[in-house]
Design a protein around this motif. Structure first.
Motif, PDB file in Angstrom:
ATOM      1  N   PHE A   6       0.835  -1.233   0.033  1.00 24.86           N
ATOM      2  CA  PHE A   6       0.148   0.025   0.063  1.00 24.86           C
ATOM      3  C   PHE A   6       0.849   1.244  -0.127  1.00 24.86           C
ATOM      4  O   PHE A   6       0.501   2.106  -0.759  1.00 24.86           O
ATOM      5  CB  PHE A   6      -0.987  -0.150   1.354  1.00 24.86           C
ATOM      6  CG  PHE A   6      -1.890   0.988   1.345  1.00 24.86           C
ATOM      7  CD1 PHE A   6      -3.071   1.093   0.325  1.00 24.86           C
ATOM      8  CD2 PHE A   6      -2.018   2.059   2.264  1.00 24.86           C
ATOM      9  CE1 PHE A   6      -3.942   2.115   0.234  1.00 24.86           C
ATOM     10  CE2 PHE A   6      -3.039   2.801   2.187  1.00 24.86           C
ATOM     11  CZ  PHE A   6      -4.023   3.025   1.359  1.00 24.86           C
ATOM     12  N   ALA A   7       1.921   1.371   1.092  1.00 23.33           N
ATOM     13  CA  ALA A   7       2.720   2.436   1.003  1.00 23.33           C
ATOM     14  C   ALA A   7       3.723   2.443  -0.115  1.00 23.33           C
ATOM     15  O   ALA A   7       3.909   3.719  -0.972  1.00 23.33           O
ATOM     16  CB  ALA A   7       3.691   2.149   2.137  1.00 23.33           C
ATOM     17  N   GLN A   8       4.068   1.398  -1.133  1.00 19.28           N
ATOM     18  CA  GLN A   8       4.591   1.348  -2.149  1.00 19.28           C
ATOM     19  C   GLN A   8       3.821   2.045  -3.391  1.00 19.28           C
ATOM     20  O   GLN A   8       4.233   2.755  -4.132  1.00 19.28           O
ATOM     21  CB  GLN A   8       5.217   0.087  -2.630  1.00 19.28           C
ATOM     22  CG  GLN A   8       5.797   0.112  -3.909  1.00 19.28           C
ATOM     23  CD  GLN A   8       6.210  -1.507  -4.311  1.00 19.28           C
ATOM     24  OE1 GLN A   8       6.344  -2.154  -3.815  1.00 19.28           O
ATOM     25  NE2 GLN A   8       6.710  -1.546  -5.376  1.00 19.28           N
ATOM     26  N   SER A   9       2.690   1.613  -3.453  1.00 13.58           N
ATOM     27  CA  SER A   9       1.617   2.372  -4.653  1.00 13.58           C
ATOM     28  C   SER A   9       1.457   3.693  -4.291  1.00 13.58           C
ATOM     29  O   SER A   9       1.427   4.474  -5.187  1.00 13.58           O
ATOM     30  CB  SER A   9       0.122   1.464  -4.240  1.00 13.58           C
ATOM     31  OG  SER A   9      -0.285   1.900  -3.084  1.00 13.58           O
ATOM     32  N   ILE A  10       1.561   4.135  -2.791  1.00 12.07           N
ATOM     33  CA  ILE A  10       1.272   5.679  -2.751  1.00 12.07           C
ATOM     34  C   ILE A  10       2.432   6.328  -3.150  1.00 12.07           C
ATOM     35  O   ILE A  10       2.679   7.396  -3.888  1.00 12.07           O
ATOM     36  CB  ILE A  10       1.047   5.749  -1.277  1.00 12.07           C
ATOM     37  CG1 ILE A  10      -0.113   5.382  -0.816  1.00 12.07           C
ATOM     38  CG2 ILE A  10       1.273   7.375  -0.851  1.00 12.07           C
ATOM     39  CD1 ILE A  10      -0.374   5.294   0.846  1.00 12.07           C
TER      40      ILE A  10
ATOM     41  N   SER B  63       8.011   9.886   1.673  1.00 12.06           N
ATOM     42  CA  SER B  63       7.932   9.287   2.926  1.00 12.06           C
ATOM     43  C   SER B  63       6.513   9.078   3.207  1.00 12.06           C
ATOM     44  O   SER B  63       5.783  10.190   3.684  1.00 12.06           O
ATOM     45  CB  SER B  63       8.687  10.170   3.967  1.00 12.06           C
ATOM     46  OG  SER B  63       8.561   9.579   5.360  1.00 12.06           O
ATOM     47  N   VAL B  64       5.924   7.777   3.397  1.00 11.04           N
ATOM     48  CA  VAL B  64       4.646   7.651   3.817  1.00 11.04           C
ATOM     49  C   VAL B  64       4.551   7.441   5.103  1.00 11.04           C
ATOM     50  O   VAL B  64       5.082   6.528   5.803  1.00 11.04           O
ATOM     51  CB  VAL B  64       4.012   6.456   2.917  1.00 11.04           C
ATOM     52  CG1 VAL B  64       2.578   6.342   3.330  1.00 11.04           C
ATOM     53  CG2 VAL B  64       4.212   6.936   1.531  1.00 11.04           C
TER      54      VAL B  64
ATOM     55  N   ILE C 126      -5.912   7.584   1.285  1.00 11.42           N
ATOM     56  CA  ILE C 126      -5.500   7.862  -0.024  1.00 11.42           C
ATOM     57  C   ILE C 126      -6.121   9.431  -0.304  1.00 11.42           C
ATOM     58  O   ILE C 126      -5.419  10.328  -0.576  1.00 11.42           O
ATOM     59  CB  ILE C 126      -5.728   6.978  -1.281  1.00 11.42           C
ATOM     60  CG1 ILE C 126      -4.971   5.626  -1.029  1.00 11.42           C
ATOM     61  CG2 ILE C 126      -5.367   7.683  -2.567  1.00 11.42           C
ATOM     62  CD1 ILE C 126      -3.480   5.845  -1.051  1.00 11.42           C
ATOM     63  N   ALA C 127      -7.622   9.608   0.007  1.00 11.44           N
ATOM     64  CA  ALA C 127      -7.902  10.614  -0.187  1.00 11.44           C
ATOM     65  C   ALA C 127      -7.583  11.857   0.587  1.00 11.44           C
ATOM     66  O   ALA C 127      -7.151  13.035   0.445  1.00 11.44           O
ATOM     67  CB  ALA C 127      -9.465  10.665  -0.038  1.00 11.44           C
ATOM     68  N   GLU C 128      -6.871  11.422   1.918  1.00 13.38           N
ATOM     69  CA  GLU C 128      -6.512  12.444   2.697  1.00 13.38           C
ATOM     70  C   GLU C 128      -5.010  12.903   2.479  1.00 13.38           C
ATOM     71  O   GLU C 128      -4.758  13.990   2.401  1.00 13.38           O
ATOM     72  CB  GLU C 128      -6.517  12.187   4.285  1.00 13.38           C
ATOM     73  CG  GLU C 128      -6.015  12.998   4.944  1.00 13.38           C
ATOM     74  CD  GLU C 128      -6.076  12.399   6.788  1.00 13.38           C
ATOM     75  OE1 GLU C 128      -5.448  12.869   7.607  1.00 13.38           O
ATOM     76  OE2 GLU C 128      -6.834  11.554   7.055  1.00 13.38           O
ATOM     77  N   LEU C 129      -4.327  11.904   1.621  1.00 14.56           N
ATOM     78  CA  LEU C 129      -2.829  12.107   1.524  1.00 14.56           C
ATOM     79  C   LEU C 129      -3.076  13.259  -0.104  1.00 14.56           C
ATOM     80  O   LEU C 129      -2.213  14.057  -0.099  1.00 14.56           O
ATOM     81  CB  LEU C 129      -2.321  11.090   0.990  1.00 14.56           C
ATOM     82  CG  LEU C 129      -1.707  10.214   2.277  1.00 14.56           C
ATOM     83  CD1 LEU C 129      -1.164   8.986   1.643  1.00 14.56           C
ATOM     84  CD2 LEU C 129      -0.737  11.078   3.136  1.00 14.56           C
TER      85      LEU C 129
ATOM     86  N   GLY D  94      -2.185  18.555  -1.827  1.00 11.74           N
ATOM     87  CA  GLY D  94      -2.580  19.194  -2.959  1.00 11.74           C
ATOM     88  C   GLY D  94      -2.243  18.641  -4.384  1.00 11.74           C
ATOM     89  O   GLY D  94      -2.159  19.431  -5.312  1.00 11.74           O
ATOM     90  N   LEU D  95      -2.585  17.188  -4.461  1.00  7.25           N
ATOM     91  CA  LEU D  95      -2.378  16.535  -5.518  1.00  7.25           C
ATOM     92  C   LEU D  95      -3.608  16.580  -6.488  1.00  7.25           C
ATOM     93  O   LEU D  95      -4.660  16.619  -5.956  1.00  7.25           O
ATOM     94  CB  LEU D  95      -1.915  15.044  -5.413  1.00  7.25           C
ATOM     95  CG  LEU D  95      -0.549  14.985  -4.297  1.00  7.25           C
ATOM     96  CD1 LEU D  95      -0.389  13.542  -4.023  1.00  7.25           C
ATOM     97  CD2 LEU D  95       0.465  15.896  -4.920  1.00  7.25           C
TER      98      LEU D  95
END
Length: 226
Positions: free
Chosen positions: A24-28, A36-37, A53-56, A61-62
Protein backbone atom coordinates in the motif's frame (compact mmCIF):
# COMPACT_ATOMS: atom_id res chain seq x y z
CA UNK A 1 -31.36 -14.90 20.38
CA UNK A 2 -28.69 -15.24 17.72
CA UNK A 3 -25.52 -13.17 17.83
CA UNK A 4 -23.94 -11.55 14.78
CA UNK A 5 -20.14 -11.73 14.57
CA UNK A 6 -18.49 -9.27 12.18
CA UNK A 7 -14.85 -9.86 11.23
CA UNK A 8 -12.16 -7.57 9.90
CA UNK A 9 -9.82 -9.07 7.27
CA UNK A 10 -6.14 -8.01 7.45
CA UNK A 11 -4.62 -9.26 10.69
CA UNK A 12 -7.90 -10.77 11.86
CA UNK A 13 -8.73 -13.45 9.30
CA UNK A 14 -5.58 -13.21 7.18
CA UNK A 15 -1.92 -12.79 8.08
CA UNK A 16 -1.51 -10.02 5.54
CA UNK A 17 -1.00 -6.80 7.47
CA UNK A 18 2.76 -6.59 6.86
CA UNK A 19 2.59 -7.18 3.12
CA UNK A 20 -0.58 -5.10 2.79
CA UNK A 21 1.02 -2.08 4.47
CA UNK A 22 4.23 -2.47 2.49
CA UNK A 23 2.54 -2.69 -0.91
CA UNK A 24 0.00 0.00 0.00
CA UNK A 25 2.81 2.40 0.92
CA UNK A 26 4.69 1.46 -2.26
CA UNK A 27 1.66 2.25 -4.42
CA UNK A 28 1.33 5.63 -2.71
CA UNK A 29 4.99 6.47 -3.33
CA UNK A 30 4.86 5.39 -6.96
CA UNK A 31 1.56 6.99 -7.92
CA UNK A 32 1.38 10.06 -5.69
CA UNK A 33 5.10 10.73 -5.58
CA UNK A 34 5.14 10.98 -1.78
CA UNK A 35 8.59 9.78 -0.74
CA UNK A 36 7.93 9.34 2.97
CA UNK A 37 4.57 7.72 3.74
CA UNK A 38 3.35 7.92 7.33
CA UNK A 39 2.25 4.37 8.14
CA UNK A 40 1.06 5.23 11.64
CA UNK A 41 -2.50 4.81 10.39
CA UNK A 42 -4.11 6.16 13.57
CA UNK A 43 -2.98 9.64 12.47
CA UNK A 44 -5.47 9.59 9.57
CA UNK A 45 -9.08 10.70 9.88
CA UNK A 46 -10.39 7.53 8.22
CA UNK A 47 -8.26 4.40 8.51
CA UNK A 48 -9.42 2.79 5.28
CA UNK A 49 -7.74 2.46 1.90
CA UNK A 50 -9.96 5.12 0.36
CA UNK A 51 -9.80 7.35 3.43
CA UNK A 52 -6.00 7.37 3.66
CA UNK A 53 -5.47 8.01 -0.05
CA UNK A 54 -8.07 10.79 -0.17
CA UNK A 55 -6.46 12.50 2.83
CA UNK A 56 -2.97 12.27 1.36
CA UNK A 57 -4.18 13.75 -1.92
CA UNK A 58 -5.78 16.57 0.07
CA UNK A 59 -2.74 17.15 2.29
CA UNK A 60 -0.33 17.42 -0.63
CA UNK A 61 -2.64 19.28 -2.99
CA UNK A 62 -2.35 16.59 -5.64
CA UNK A 63 -4.46 16.10 -8.73
CA UNK A 64 -4.15 12.32 -8.84
CA UNK A 65 -7.17 10.13 -8.12
CA UNK A 66 -7.86 7.48 -5.51
CA UNK A 67 -8.55 5.06 -8.36
CA UNK A 68 -5.03 5.46 -9.74
CA UNK A 69 -3.52 4.33 -6.43
CA UNK A 70 -6.04 1.51 -6.20
CA UNK A 71 -5.07 0.20 -9.63
CA UNK A 72 -1.36 0.19 -8.79
CA UNK A 73 -1.97 -1.47 -5.42
CA UNK A 74 -4.01 -4.26 -7.01
CA UNK A 75 -1.26 -4.80 -9.59
CA UNK A 76 1.34 -5.08 -6.83
CA UNK A 77 -0.81 -7.56 -4.90
CA UNK A 78 -1.26 -9.71 -7.99
CA UNK A 79 2.45 -9.62 -8.74
CA UNK A 80 3.45 -10.62 -5.22
CA UNK A 81 0.85 -13.39 -5.16
CA UNK A 82 2.24 -14.80 -8.39
CA UNK A 83 5.85 -14.66 -7.20
CA UNK A 84 5.18 -15.67 -3.58
CA UNK A 85 2.01 -17.81 -3.46
CA UNK A 86 2.21 -18.21 0.33
CA UNK A 87 2.68 -14.50 1.04
CA UNK A 88 -0.86 -14.35 2.45
CA UNK A 89 -2.19 -17.10 4.69
CA UNK A 90 -4.97 -17.51 7.20
CA UNK A 91 -4.73 -16.61 10.85
CA UNK A 92 -4.40 -20.09 12.37
CA UNK A 93 -7.81 -21.71 12.68
CA UNK A 94 -9.71 -19.01 10.76
CA UNK A 95 -11.09 -21.34 8.08
CA UNK A 96 -12.31 -23.87 10.62
CA UNK A 97 -13.81 -21.15 12.78
CA UNK A 98 -15.77 -19.67 9.86
CA UNK A 99 -17.00 -23.13 8.92
CA UNK A 100 -18.25 -23.74 12.46
CA UNK A 101 -19.95 -20.34 12.66
CA UNK A 102 -21.74 -20.89 9.35
CA UNK A 103 -23.36 -24.06 10.74
CA UNK A 104 -23.88 -22.95 14.33
CA UNK A 105 -27.51 -22.35 15.33
CA UNK A 106 -26.62 -19.48 17.68
CA UNK A 107 -24.42 -17.35 15.42
CA UNK A 108 -24.34 -15.59 12.07
CA UNK A 109 -21.20 -14.04 10.62
CA UNK A 110 -20.18 -11.29 8.24
CA UNK A 111 -17.06 -9.49 7.02
CA UNK A 112 -16.36 -5.75 7.18
CA UNK A 113 -13.02 -4.29 6.14
CA UNK A 114 -11.37 -0.96 5.47
CA UNK A 115 -9.73 -2.49 2.41
CA UNK A 116 -11.04 -2.28 -1.14
CA UNK A 117 -13.39 -5.12 -2.05
CA UNK A 118 -11.24 -6.62 -4.78
CA UNK A 119 -8.07 -6.55 -2.67
CA UNK A 120 -9.87 -8.08 0.32
CA UNK A 121 -11.26 -10.89 -1.82
CA UNK A 122 -7.82 -11.51 -3.32
CA UNK A 123 -6.24 -11.87 0.11
CA UNK A 124 -9.02 -14.06 1.46
CA UNK A 125 -8.78 -16.34 -1.56
CA UNK A 126 -5.00 -16.51 -1.28
CA UNK A 127 -5.38 -17.50 2.37
CA UNK A 128 -7.85 -20.24 1.46
CA UNK A 129 -10.77 -18.59 3.24
CA UNK A 130 -14.20 -19.04 1.67
CA UNK A 131 -16.59 -16.19 2.44
CA UNK A 132 -18.97 -16.69 -0.47
CA UNK A 133 -22.50 -15.84 0.59
CA UNK A 134 -21.45 -13.89 3.69
CA UNK A 135 -22.50 -10.24 3.98
CA UNK A 136 -19.52 -8.07 3.05
CA UNK A 137 -18.85 -4.34 3.31
CA UNK A 138 -15.65 -2.54 2.32
CA UNK A 139 -14.26 0.92 1.75
CA UNK A 140 -15.98 0.82 -1.63
CA UNK A 141 -19.15 1.38 0.42
CA UNK A 142 -17.74 4.21 2.53
CA UNK A 143 -14.37 5.71 3.50
CA UNK A 144 -15.45 5.64 7.16
CA UNK A 145 -15.05 2.46 9.19
CA UNK A 146 -18.13 2.99 11.32
CA UNK A 147 -20.28 3.38 8.22
CA UNK A 148 -18.71 0.26 6.70
CA UNK A 149 -19.62 -1.79 9.77
CA UNK A 150 -23.11 -0.31 9.93
CA UNK A 151 -23.67 -1.10 6.25
CA UNK A 152 -22.51 -4.66 6.85
CA UNK A 153 -24.87 -5.05 9.79
CA UNK A 154 -27.79 -3.77 7.73
CA UNK A 155 -26.99 -6.31 5.02
CA UNK A 156 -26.67 -9.04 7.64
CA UNK A 157 -30.01 -8.20 9.20
CA UNK A 158 -31.68 -8.36 5.81
CA UNK A 159 -29.97 -11.57 4.72
CA UNK A 160 -30.31 -13.46 7.98
CA UNK A 161 -33.67 -11.94 8.96
CA UNK A 162 -32.27 -10.66 12.25
CA UNK A 163 -34.15 -8.32 14.58
CA UNK A 164 -32.70 -4.85 15.13
CA UNK A 165 -31.71 -5.70 18.70
CA UNK A 166 -29.52 -8.64 17.66
CA UNK A 167 -26.30 -8.54 19.73
CA UNK A 168 -23.22 -7.74 17.64
CA UNK A 169 -19.62 -8.68 18.32
CA UNK A 170 -16.77 -7.24 16.28
CA UNK A 171 -13.60 -9.27 15.77
CA UNK A 172 -10.57 -7.15 14.97
CA UNK A 173 -6.86 -6.70 15.45
CA UNK A 174 -6.21 -2.94 15.49
CA UNK A 175 -6.92 0.14 17.62
CA UNK A 176 -9.39 1.48 15.06
CA UNK A 177 -11.40 -1.74 15.36
CA UNK A 178 -11.69 -1.20 19.11
CA UNK A 179 -12.73 2.41 18.52
CA UNK A 180 -15.50 1.41 16.10
CA UNK A 181 -16.83 -1.17 18.55
CA UNK A 182 -16.75 1.39 21.35
CA UNK A 183 -18.45 4.12 19.33
CA UNK A 184 -21.18 1.79 18.08
CA UNK A 185 -21.52 0.17 21.52
CA UNK A 186 -20.81 -3.31 20.21
CA UNK A 187 -18.88 -6.04 21.97
CA UNK A 188 -15.32 -6.67 20.83
CA UNK A 189 -12.97 -9.64 20.71
CA UNK A 190 -9.38 -8.84 19.77
CA UNK A 191 -7.23 -11.10 17.64
CA UNK A 192 -3.48 -10.81 18.10
CA UNK A 193 -0.44 -11.64 20.19
CA UNK A 194 2.56 -9.90 21.72
CA UNK A 195 2.74 -6.14 21.22
CA UNK A 196 -0.33 -6.21 19.03
CA UNK A 197 -2.41 -7.74 21.82
CA UNK A 198 -0.93 -5.28 24.34
CA UNK A 199 -1.92 -2.37 22.11
CA UNK A 200 -5.49 -3.67 21.87
CA UNK A 201 -5.68 -3.83 25.67
CA UNK A 202 -4.31 -0.28 25.92
CA UNK A 203 -7.13 0.81 23.61
CA UNK A 204 -9.75 -0.76 25.83
CA UNK A 205 -10.14 -4.32 24.54
CA UNK A 206 -11.02 -6.69 27.38
CA UNK A 207 -11.24 -10.02 25.59
CA UNK A 208 -8.80 -11.45 23.11
CA UNK A 209 -7.40 -14.49 21.38
CA UNK A 210 -4.08 -15.09 19.65
CA UNK A 211 -5.78 -17.05 16.88
CA UNK A 212 -8.80 -19.27 16.20
CA UNK A 213 -7.25 -22.67 16.91
CA UNK A 214 -9.48 -23.10 19.96
CA UNK A 215 -12.86 -22.52 18.30
CA UNK A 216 -14.84 -23.49 21.38
CA UNK A 217 -13.02 -20.90 23.48
CA UNK A 218 -13.57 -18.24 20.83
CA UNK A 219 -17.30 -18.99 20.73
CA UNK A 220 -17.39 -18.88 24.52
CA UNK A 221 -15.84 -15.43 24.50
CA UNK A 222 -18.28 -14.21 21.85
CA UNK A 223 -21.28 -15.65 23.66
CA UNK A 224 -20.41 -14.36 27.12
CA UNK A 225 -18.57 -11.10 26.56
CA UNK A 226 -20.37 -8.23 28.30
Amino acid sequence: MKRLVVFDVDGTLTLSRESDERLFAQSIREVLGIKSVDTEWTTYRNVTDVGVIAELIERHGLERTVQSVHDRFIALLRSESAVTPNACCEVPGAAGMLSVLREHPDFECAVATGAWCDSALMKLEAAGLEIGGLPLATCDDSPQREEIVQQDIERSRAQYHLPTDTPVTLGGDAPWDVLVATNLQFQFVGIGSGQQAERLVECGARHGKENFNDVDRFLELVAHVE
